[in-house]
Design an enzyme around this catalytic site. Structure first.
Site, PDB file in Angstrom:
ATOM      1  N   LYS A 169       0.823  -1.141   0.133  1.00 39.60           N
ATOM      2  CA  LYS A 169       0.318   0.043   0.080  1.00 39.60           C
ATOM      3  C   LYS A 169       0.930   1.383   0.002  1.00 39.60           C
ATOM      4  CE  LYS A 169      -2.100   2.552   3.405  1.00 39.60           C
ATOM      5  NZ  LYS A 169      -1.890   3.856   2.566  1.00 39.60           N
ATOM      6  N   GLU A 243       8.160  -0.057  12.448  1.00 39.65           N
ATOM      7  CA  GLU A 243       9.143   1.002  12.699  1.00 39.65           C
ATOM      8  C   GLU A 243       8.381   1.921  12.970  1.00 39.65           C
ATOM      9  OE1 GLU A 243      11.569   4.346  10.862  1.00 39.65           O
ATOM     10  OE2 GLU A 243      11.974   2.737   9.752  1.00 39.65           O
ATOM     11  N   CYS A 277      11.602   9.994  11.176  1.00 45.17           N
ATOM     12  CA  CYS A 277      11.742   9.404  12.548  1.00 45.17           C
ATOM     13  C   CYS A 277      12.772   9.438  13.506  1.00 45.17           C
ATOM     14  CB  CYS A 277      11.229   8.032  12.416  1.00 45.17           C
ATOM     15  SG  CYS A 277      12.104   6.946  11.225  1.00 45.17           S
ATOM     16  N   GLU A 378       6.672  13.402  19.841  1.00 46.77           N
ATOM     17  CA  GLU A 378       7.113  13.437  18.609  1.00 46.77           C
ATOM     18  C   GLU A 378       6.378  14.626  17.646  1.00 46.77           C
ATOM     19  OE1 GLU A 378       8.850  10.495  14.898  1.00 46.77           O
ATOM     20  OE2 GLU A 378       6.627  10.158  15.762  1.00 46.77           O
TER      21      GLU A 378
END
Length: 479
Positions: A169, A243, A277, A378
């Site tokens: 996807k 992840e 990230c 984050e």
């Protein structure tokens, strides 16, 4: 204008057309046909129909296909880089690096195709016990938008090399470059081995996560969505490689080249507009060099030129969307309210030529404490928090005091660098550089930053399971 359709079992399939915009200008750069849960299910069934055949295929066939993909990506690198810039807003140099590392991923895994081995286990004299690493079967790949080529190829190349079939996807926000090289994959491998279903995470992503025909799921994205993928996969006991989020600390010690550290931390947080990230979003700086470091990193931030990624004079492009821009500005306001000192940035640029894009100024906060929101959550944008510590022990404690543990960096010229690295509970620790990826090196996080590892030989292990065979050479004794 680029236009792509779904690819299922080697065939083109139409879906609901969705436009993709350039986040720097708001202009449409292409369209993609998006699928439904039914399309995802059809793609899984196509992959299952080739599951056994591909698992038993000649390793040389897999190697040829992977090398051909690498060569075609390299041949198209200029156009592919420009498309990546247009749909993500990242700078051309960053896009070119991502394209070339994507090609390297396919070359690396082409080289390990015939090196997937098992072990022989010591046993009693009349028994032989050996193991085989075998592919899971159908692997589902839910790809992120921030590095769609690199992060998608890391799993797809390993899956194909080890004999798995693939349903991918592409990211909802930046699907075009993934579809570009995805079509190359479809052409280089037998029909049904690689299938591409663009669409929303809520429909296509959810369908891949809870389908009983999927044998392994790999997902890169936020921790919150990763938890949803895990919950959906649990119904079928499907293995999941994740992840997830990060809040990468950069520990800066007095025995380092402070100017070099400031350059490295600035590169680590402002590259790709902080949408990474492993972005070095927390600078944990020893008090002896904190004032010097702060001045230098502020200077680095203020040198950065904002603009469209395709402009050679641009150092940092926009963030991916209006929603992302609003979220980042919200964090900046929270930092102000909690008492952090805004040293530079903190706003949308006032340049009228940038008003149609989703830009945020490179931002540096000083006097940040570990309990502040900007130090714990984050942000996924160009916002650096500077925290002061009095010792190495305190620096390590602050660096580890986070639910995230994907990557960290240590800036020191001392021989104690590796000892400090060993004390940091992060999946990747970089010394005197910001966290970087390489095809031959494992990648993944601890704690809420993920499960498992991709890249390197660990990537081979991630997409294979171990079967054990025991051969009895003696005769069975009667009861």
């Amino acid at each position: 204008m680029h236009s792509y359709e779904m690819r299922i079992d080697g065939q083109v399939r139409d879906g609901t057309e969705r436009s993709v915009e350039n986040p720097a200008t708001g202009e449409t750069v292409g369209t993609v046909s998006t699928g439904t849960r039914t399309d995802a299910s059809d793609a899984i069934e196509a992959a299952r129909s080739l599951r056994k055949e591909w698992a038993e295929s000649d390793p040389a066939r897999r190697e040829r296909g992977l090398r051909a993909v690498a060569e075609r990506i390299e041949a198209d690198r200029d156009e592919l880089s420009e498309l990546l810039v247009a749909e993500t807003g990242k700078c051309l140099g960053t896009a070119e690096g991502e394209v070339m590392e994507t090609a390297q991923q396919f070359r690396f895994f082409a080289g390990v195709v015939d090196k997937v081995r098992g072990d022989t286990i010591p046993t009693s004299t009349n028994r032989l016990n050996y193991t085989k690493r075998v592919p899971y079967g159908v692997t589902a790949h839910i790809i992120p938008w921030n590095y769609p080529l690199l992060l998608g190829s890391r799993g797809i190349a390993a899956a194909l090399a080890t004999g798995n079939t693939v349903v991918a996807k592409p990211p909802s926000r930046a699907p075009l470059s993934t579809m570009w090289y995805g079509n190359i994959l479809v052409e280089e491998f037998p029909d049904g081995v690689v299938n591409l279903v663009p669409g929303s995470g809520r429909e296509v992503g959810a369908a891949l996560s809870d389908h009983p025909g999927v044998d392994l799921i790999t997902f890169t994205g936020s921790t919150a969505v990763g938890q949803q993928v895990l919950e959906a996969a649990a119904a079928n006991i499907t293995p999941v490689d994740l992840e997830l989020g990060g809040k990468a600390p950069a520990v800066v010690l007095p025995d380092t080249d402070v100017e070099n550290a400031a350059r490295g931390v600035a590169r680590g947080i402002f590259s790709n507009a902080g949408q990474n990230c492993v972005a070095t979003s927390r600078a944990i700086v020893h008090e002896d060099v904190k004032a010097e470091f702060t001045e230098l990193v502020v200077r680095e931030a203020e040198r950065i030129s904002l603009g469209p990624g395709g402009d050679p004079s641009t150092d940092m492009g926009p963030v991916i969307s209006a929603g992302a821009q609003d979220d980042i500005l919200g964090y900046i306001e929270a930092g102000r309210e909690e008492g952090a000192t805004l040293r530079t940035g903190g706003n949308v640029p006032d340049d009228p030529e940038l008003q149609d894009g989703y830009f945020v100024e490179p931002t540096v906060f000083d006097d940040v404490t570990p309990d502040m929101q900007i130090a714990r959550e984050e942000i996924f944008g160009p916002v650096l928090s500077i925290l002061s510590v009095e010792s190495v022990d305190e620096a390590v404690a602050v660096a580890n005091d986070s639910p995230y543990a994907l990557a960290a960096s240590v800036w020191t010229d001392g021989l104690h660098a590796t000892r400090i690295a060993d004390r940091l509970d992060h999946g990747l620790v970089a010394v005197n550089t910001f966290p970087v990826s390489m095809p031959q090196s494992p990648w993944g996080g601890n704690k809420e930053s993920g499960l498992g590892r991709e890249g390197g030989y660990e990537g081979v292990e991630a997409f294979t399971t171990v079967n054990s065979v025991v051969v009895e050479h003696g005769e069975m004794e009667p009861y």
